[in-house]
Scaffold this active site. Structure first.
Site, PDB file in Angstrom:
ATOM      1  N   LYS A   1       0.883  -1.178   0.000  1.00 53.46           N
ATOM      2  CA  LYS A   1       0.000   0.000   0.000  1.00 53.46           C
ATOM      3  C   LYS A   1       0.914   1.220   0.000  1.00 53.46           C
ATOM      4  O   LYS A   1       1.186   1.821   1.046  1.00 53.46           O
ATOM      5  CB  LYS A   1      -0.924  -0.032   1.221  1.00 53.46           C
ATOM      6  CG  LYS A   1      -2.012   1.012   1.207  1.00 53.46           C
ATOM      7  CD  LYS A   1      -3.013   0.771   2.331  1.00 53.46           C
ATOM      8  CE  LYS A   1      -3.972   1.933   2.513  1.00 53.46           C
ATOM      9  NZ  LYS A   1      -4.869   2.166   1.384  1.00 53.46           N
TER      10      LYS A   1
HETATM   11  C1  LIG Z   1      -6.659   0.475  -3.794  1.00 52.21           C
HETATM   12  C2  LIG Z   1      -7.333  -0.102  -2.599  1.00 52.21           C
HETATM   13  N1  LIG Z   1      -7.880  -1.320  -2.686  1.00 52.21           N
HETATM   14  C3  LIG Z   1      -8.501  -1.885  -1.637  1.00 52.21           C
HETATM   15  C4  LIG Z   1      -8.611  -1.220  -0.431  1.00 52.21           C
HETATM   16  C5  LIG Z   1      -9.309  -1.879   0.721  1.00 52.21           C
HETATM   17  O1  LIG Z   1      -8.368  -2.296   1.684  1.00 52.21           O
HETATM   18  P1  LIG Z   1      -8.752  -2.389   3.210  1.00 52.21           P
HETATM   19  O2  LIG Z   1      -9.985  -3.216   3.287  1.00 52.21           O
HETATM   20  O3  LIG Z   1      -7.599  -3.059   3.839  1.00 52.21           O
HETATM   21  O4  LIG Z   1      -8.989  -1.014   3.691  1.00 52.21           O
HETATM   22  C6  LIG Z   1      -8.072   0.048  -0.297  1.00 52.21           C
HETATM   23  C7  LIG Z   1      -8.134   0.757   0.971  1.00 52.21           C
HETATM   24  O5  LIG Z   1      -7.145   0.925   1.623  1.00 52.21           O
HETATM   25  C8  LIG Z   1      -7.401   0.628  -1.402  1.00 52.21           C
HETATM   26  O6  LIG Z   1      -6.864   1.851  -1.322  1.00 52.21           O
END
Ligand SMILES: Cc1ncc(COP(=O)(O)O)c(C=O)c1O
Length: 324
Positions: free
Chosen positions: A159
């Site tokens: 991320k």
């Molecule tokens: C690109 C992306 N995909 C998926 C998610 C969902 O991830 P999470 O459920 O860990 O927040 C996020 C959020 O952080 C995101 O930015």
């Protein structure tokens, strides 16, 4: 969403005033996107403030740093403690938690290794990400003209701030064209994810979501939803999803820390199912909310209570709780 401009921010081990939480413009992260971050929600539950799955979020933060060869200044457990300290210092009951680990001030040049790795944790109050009505009525989505990054270009399992350059293009294009959100395909033309959320298709009672190889972030909410769905007796498949499967889905919904579980009512102006939240989406959303609201047992130990008396009342220590 705008900031109040008040409160405390955790920076490299110390709590500082919001107004003093600054970095130098020559910091590496500003020029080269060399940051990794997380987004965690803290809910005001009947048993007190509790973070949802903070342990896997901090683990993912450290994994993201590892992918980018960052020497980790803090272990995941220390970051978890720091986040809880920051919420307490701001006396929040419900908030969004944003830890960020980044290459700071040292030298400028593509190779970041001579720059320090700094860590900050921000907390602020943040309501429904796609609008107050979205959780019930759903959102209108388009397929983005931008693809998600190809495998072996930008690692989607990290991320990283850099990945959100792609996400910004997806989101801005969608809003300019009158949609609430954009849904991107991977470079092979299969469904990947939204600009800030994973996606699930419901068809003939089975849930489908793209696999980790589909240029997606391995969402923590995605994992929670797969767990809840299986607990409720649904079959869940991680498999390649062709674009047209979206249009003929019985139900479609986004999942993520920010959007929680948000139904999608149309894609490219094609109405999905009945054009409103479907029964499977509603059942999963209801169980998710029941866990947050303390109306269903937290059987997977997803909640970590923030304030000590509430931790004691819940019968668990922050470290012991939320093992997954
Ligand atoms: C690109 C992306 N995909 C998926 C998610 C969902 O991830 P999470 O459920 O860990 O927040 C996020 C959020 O952080 C995101 O930015």
């Amino acid at each position: 969403m705008s900031f109040s401009g008040r409160g405390k921010v955790w920076m490299n081990g110390a709590l500082v005033e919001w107004a003093d939480a600054k970095i130098h413009v020559a910091s590496h992260v500003i020029h080269y996107g060399s940051g990794v971050f997380e987004g965690i929600r803290c809910y005001d539950t009947p048993r007190g403030a509790a973070c949802m799955r903070i342990t896997p979020h901090m683990k993912r933060l450290c994994d993201s740093g590892k992918i980018y060869r960052m020497p980790l200044p803090y272990a995941a457990a220390q970051l978890e403690t720091a986040a809880l300290d920051t919420i307490r210092a701001n006396t929040f009951k419900a908030c969004y938690v944003r830890p960020i680990m980044y290459r700071g001030y040292g030298a400028l040049g593509v190779n970041p290794v001579s720059c320090p790795v700094d860590v900050a944790i921000l907390v602020w109050e943040w309501g429904a990400y796609l609008g107050a009505d979205a959780l019930e009525k759903g959102v209108d989505v388009c397929i983005s003209s931008w693809s998600r990054m190809a495998p072996n270009t930008f690692p989607s399992q990290a991320k990283s701030s850099a990945n959100y350059a792609n996400a910004q293009l997806i989101r801005m294009e969608a809003e300019v064209n009158g949609y609430d959100e954009g849904l991107a395909l991977d470079v092979f033309g299969y469904v990947s994810e939204g600009s800030g959320e994973n996606v699930f298709v419901v068809r003939h009672g089975v849930l489908y979501t793209p696999p980790l190889g589909g240029s997606i972030l391995p969402g923590i909410t995605r994992d929670s939803v797969m767990t809840i769905a299986r607990d409720l007796g649904y079959q869940v498949e991680e498999e390649l999803i062709p674009r047209e499967m979206l249009y003929i889905a019985d139900e479609l919904f986004f999942v993520g820390t920010a959007v929680e579980i948000t139904p999608v009512r149309s894609v490219d102006r094609i109405v999905i199912g009945d054009g409103r939240r479907g029964p499977v989406t509603e059942a999963i959303q209801r169980r998710f909310l029941q866990i947050i609201n303390g109306e269903a047992a937290d059987t997977h130990r997803w909640l970590t209570f923030v304030y000590s008396e509430e931790t004691a009342a819940a019968g668990a220590s922050p470290a012991a709780a939320n093992a997954r």
